[in-house]
Design an enzyme around this catalytic site. Structure first.
Site, PDB file in Angstrom:
ATOM      1  N   LYS A 245       0.804  -1.252  -0.063  1.00  0.00           N
ATOM      2  CA  LYS A 245       0.106   0.091   0.184  1.00  0.00           C
ATOM      3  C   LYS A 245       0.795   1.124   0.162  1.00  0.00           C
ATOM      4  CE  LYS A 245       0.461   1.299   4.457  1.00  0.00           C
ATOM      5  NZ  LYS A 245       0.475   2.454   5.270  1.00  0.00           N
ATOM      6  N   THR A 302      -3.980   5.673   2.881  1.00  0.00           N
ATOM      7  CA  THR A 302      -2.475   6.040   2.487  1.00  0.00           C
ATOM      8  C   THR A 302      -2.686   6.866   1.202  1.00  0.00           C
ATOM      9  OG1 THR A 302      -1.752   4.113   3.616  1.00  0.00           O
ATOM     10  CG2 THR A 302      -0.086   5.360   2.313  1.00  0.00           C
TER      11      THR A 302
END
Length: 397
Positions: A245, A302
């Site tokens: 991620k 994120t």
């Protein structure tokens, strides 16, 4: 004895796991006076009665960065004595006297029950649980300095995400190599910005461990009205999600920095999640883990959250700065930068098959840009010019 399913209360934006259990003597954590521990897969909970963990429960957090501060706050707010192991006594004195870190999130007041020290023996010798919040690339060196002070059998909860550049290993590999396999390990992940945790904003995470009783105990220790904790056995799934991620977030930041718009960023992030799923399944992860909090959930936070260091790193790349210039000006580590290089090397080493660059174009592309072999605009345009094919080519049959 069997445990009834968890009950989740969802009211407004508050979602809190209410753990309803019929196992009244489920663990030493909840009944320290029990004469003999119940049979358990947990090495901590199956210790002989002559060497029980210290009571009351004490937690030590290794690492005084933003996330270490956040997790120390979570535990301390639950009424658990919490020690923060920091680098210098000057930092420790500042935290103990003013309840603020002099460098990180200086406007955030820490709970008064958080005590800091730079003395490794003082911090670790009587810990019931240890939380590791040191960046992945510094973990091996750090553990070498503290391993002799960590008591046997004390479990470790890792909150670090990424892949080590030297060994190409995940945190589970590093911890077992450095601290041995004769203790239990757990891994925390999910969309969880440190500042929002400290401010009491509702947050949901997952703790994965091969020892599910340890995961349950840690969840009960940390869960509260503003911090929901779910559990899983899928350690590799949680680790893959936590590493990949950050790389996707760098790509999303570049997309924004180049001004390519919401359509392009949404498509990029979605395709990145597809690469995460493909890699995770190849390494043995469950698809449900990749689509859960530690995978897609953490990716959303994120990639789109303003507090993301990895997204900000990518944004500045898109604006024309070099990786070296960005690194020099950052006070904290953007894990995705080193992880992007290590991830490609790991894929080439562990994944078999034809044209891996076509199976993981975003992951390979970010690494090329970080290494200076490609410009951000060139790389992102290259993704748009990929040959037309099925969205998920591995589901053709």
């Amino acid at each position: 004895m069997a445990s009834s399913p968890d009950v989740y209360n969802v009211a407004a934006f508050s979602f809190v796991p209410s753990r309803v259990s019929t196992r009244g003597d489920r663990s030493l954590l909840h009944n320290p006076r029990r004469s003999a521990p119940a049979k358990s897969h947990s090495k901590l909970l199956s210790m002989k009665a002559t060497s029980p963990p210290p009571y009351p429960v004490r937690v030590t957090v290794m690492g005084g960065g933003n996330f270490g501060l956040a997790l120390a706050s979570v535990v301390a707010k639950r009424g658990v004595p919490t020690t923060l192991l920091v680098r210098t006594e000057e930092v420790a004195e500042e935290i103990n006297e003013n309840h603020r870190h002099p460098r990180y999130m200086t406007d955030i007041a820490l709970p008064r029950t958080v005590r800091a020290t730079a003395n490794k023996k003082t911090a670790l010798s009587d810990a019931t649980y240890i939380i590791h919040a040191v960046p992945v690339q510094y973990t091996r060196e750090y553990l070498a300095t503290v391993k002799d002070e960590i008591p046997a059998n004390v479990p470790i909860l890792s909150a670090s995400k990424g892949i080590e550049t030297s060994s190409l290993g995940f945190m589970a590999d590093i911890l077992k190599e450095c601290l041995g396999e004769d203790r239990s390990y757990a891994f925390l992940s999910g969309p969880s910005f440190a500042r929002e945790i400290c401010e009491g904003v509702a947050t949901a995470v997952v703790i994965a461990s091969e020892d599910l009783m340890l995961a349950d105990d840690l969840a009960e220790l940390m869960a509260g009205e503003d911090f929901a904790v779910f559990t899983s056995r899928d350690v590799i799934g949680v680790e893959v999600g936590g590493a990949v991620k950050n790389v996707i977030a760098i790509a999303a930041g570049m997309c924004e920095g180049l001004g390519l718009g919401t359509n392009a960023m949404s498509g990029l992030v979605t395709r990145g999640c597809g690469e995460m799923r493909r890699l995770g399944i190849y390494l043995g992860a469950r698809p449900s883990t990749i689509s859960g909090l530690s995978g897609v959930g953490d990716t959303f936070g994120t990639c789109f959250g303003p507090l993301s260091r990895n997204r900000q790193f990518g944004y500045r790349l898109g604006k024309g700065e070099t990786p070296e210039e960005i690194r020099a000006s950052m006070t904290e580590v953007a894990e995705g930068v080193d992880t992007s290089i290590a991830l490609v090397k790991m894929i080439k080493k562990r994944c078999k098959g034809y044209r891996l660059d076509l199976k993981y174009p975003i992951l390979f592309g970010v690494a090329e840009i970080i290494e200076g072999n490609m410009k951000p605009l060139e790389g992102l345009k290259g993704l748009m010019n990929f040959p037309t094919r099925m969205e998920n080519y591995d589901e053709r049959f």
